[in-house]
Design an enzyme around this catalytic site. Sequence first.
Site, PDB file in Angstrom:
ATOM      1  N   ASP A   1     -87.672   5.727  52.056  1.00 25.84           N
ATOM      2  CA  ASP A   1     -86.535   5.913  53.335  1.00 25.84           C
ATOM      3  C   ASP A   1     -86.678   5.105  54.565  1.00 25.84           C
ATOM      4  O   ASP A   1     -85.915   4.441  55.209  1.00 25.84           O
ATOM      5  CB  ASP A   1     -86.573   7.433  53.525  1.00 25.84           C
TER       6      ASP A   1
ATOM      7  N   GLU B   1     -96.826  16.060  48.753  1.00 20.40           N
ATOM      8  CA  GLU B   1     -96.012  15.000  48.762  1.00 20.40           C
ATOM      9  C   GLU B   1     -96.370  13.596  48.767  1.00 20.40           C
ATOM     10  O   GLU B   1     -96.078  12.821  48.121  1.00 20.40           O
ATOM     11  CB  GLU B   1     -94.947  15.392  49.799  1.00 20.40           C
TER      12      GLU B   1
END
Length: 454
Positions: free
Chosen positions: A190, A419
Amino acid sequence: MKSLVGPPVRPASTAAADLTLRRGAARVLLDNWTGTSTVPSRTLYPHQWSWDSAFVAVGLRHLSVRRAQRELESLLASQWADGRIPHIVFNSGVPHDAYFPSPDFWQSSGAGKAAGAPPAPETSGIVQPPVHALAAWLVHRSDPAESRRRGFLARVQPRLTAWHDYLLNRRDLGGGGLAAVVHPWEPGMDNSPCWDRALRRVEPAPPSGFRRADLDHGHPADRPTDLDYGRYVRLAGAYREAGYDDRVVRHGFAMEDPCFNALLIVSELALAAMARELRLPDAPYTLRAEALTRRLVTRLWDASAGLFRVRDLHTDTLVDERGVSGLVPLIVPHLPSDVVGKLHATLTGPRFRAPATRLVPSYDLTGPSFDPQRYWRGPAWFNTAWLLHRGLRAHGLTQDAERLRQGFLTQAGQSEFAEYVDPVTGEGRGTRRFSWTAALTLDLLCADHAEAPS
């Protein structure tokens, strides 16, 4: 900060240790299962994400082939008529304020109607990397008899072909034969520094116009800045106002990303394998994969840097940043040997050899924008490590592949399936019990690593 004692070394593998890790990974996937699909995280990401579901299916195949098939089928059920697979499929049972941008921001069933958005469920209007055909082929390979009995490939192959057709036609924005991304969320990395130069041209949406739900569950030091988020919102809003129609919209952000296109190549080869299984012509997919490989090298390879670059289509120039996206094309099986050699040298060199983990940083450790904690600006991710592991095996670099595999498994267990990981301290960051980390742990524990990589 923790003292730097070097990357964690996994003890000699034992059946008991691997069984404990396998059980932990399976528990994450069971806990994150909604009944039709798997959320990346119960808190931070409470809906279905596109490439997350592909990675999840790769791991689920070792627990339940039927559930792995269903993971992909549930995502494909929300495919748009123009072929795109949206990057989020929203769960109508989750409150809108649990995640932003929410369904009422994207307005897919209304704003996307002309582009073929389904009336329900609501989705986003952008996409994510095309790893789905590779995932579907691996799911089939794990139990071909069950796949044939259910007609799995016969159902998903036409949808996956339409998905690739969309990318190769509607998204060839540069005219060079590669697929372009039109929002920083599309390549999946992102807020990589690779997007910074292009984003500076985008006027951010005012902070008063949106509320970030991600900061309710994620630390601000880990997440994109408010300024970056404002730019993301501006780009998504402009795409929505244009009806998500790539034929008419003038994209304020348009990039050719090497990871995105490398996954398209590998997935084209997976479609060729599916075609052979279904007794259909495989040449169209094989020829497209060959052409895409040539274009990838011609348009994005930087021999002096030893990796692939992002191409900014607004300036038609390569972006002078080194991200892990430029290494992932190692997964492409028929790259020129000199390209493979230089990619390997860069991967194992000082720019991407982290001091505290065997996982690969998402950005050049020596780069001006390196941040060890902030989302995709330095942290090491498990999904890119899995892709690079497959790439190393594809090119016979088995010792490095095994070293990466062992580091992956160690870090996944120590971090509670985090993550991502801080490459300087080795600390797990982001949310814990993250689905693709658990799923890909299962794959590295259970897959037959002697099998062909694609």
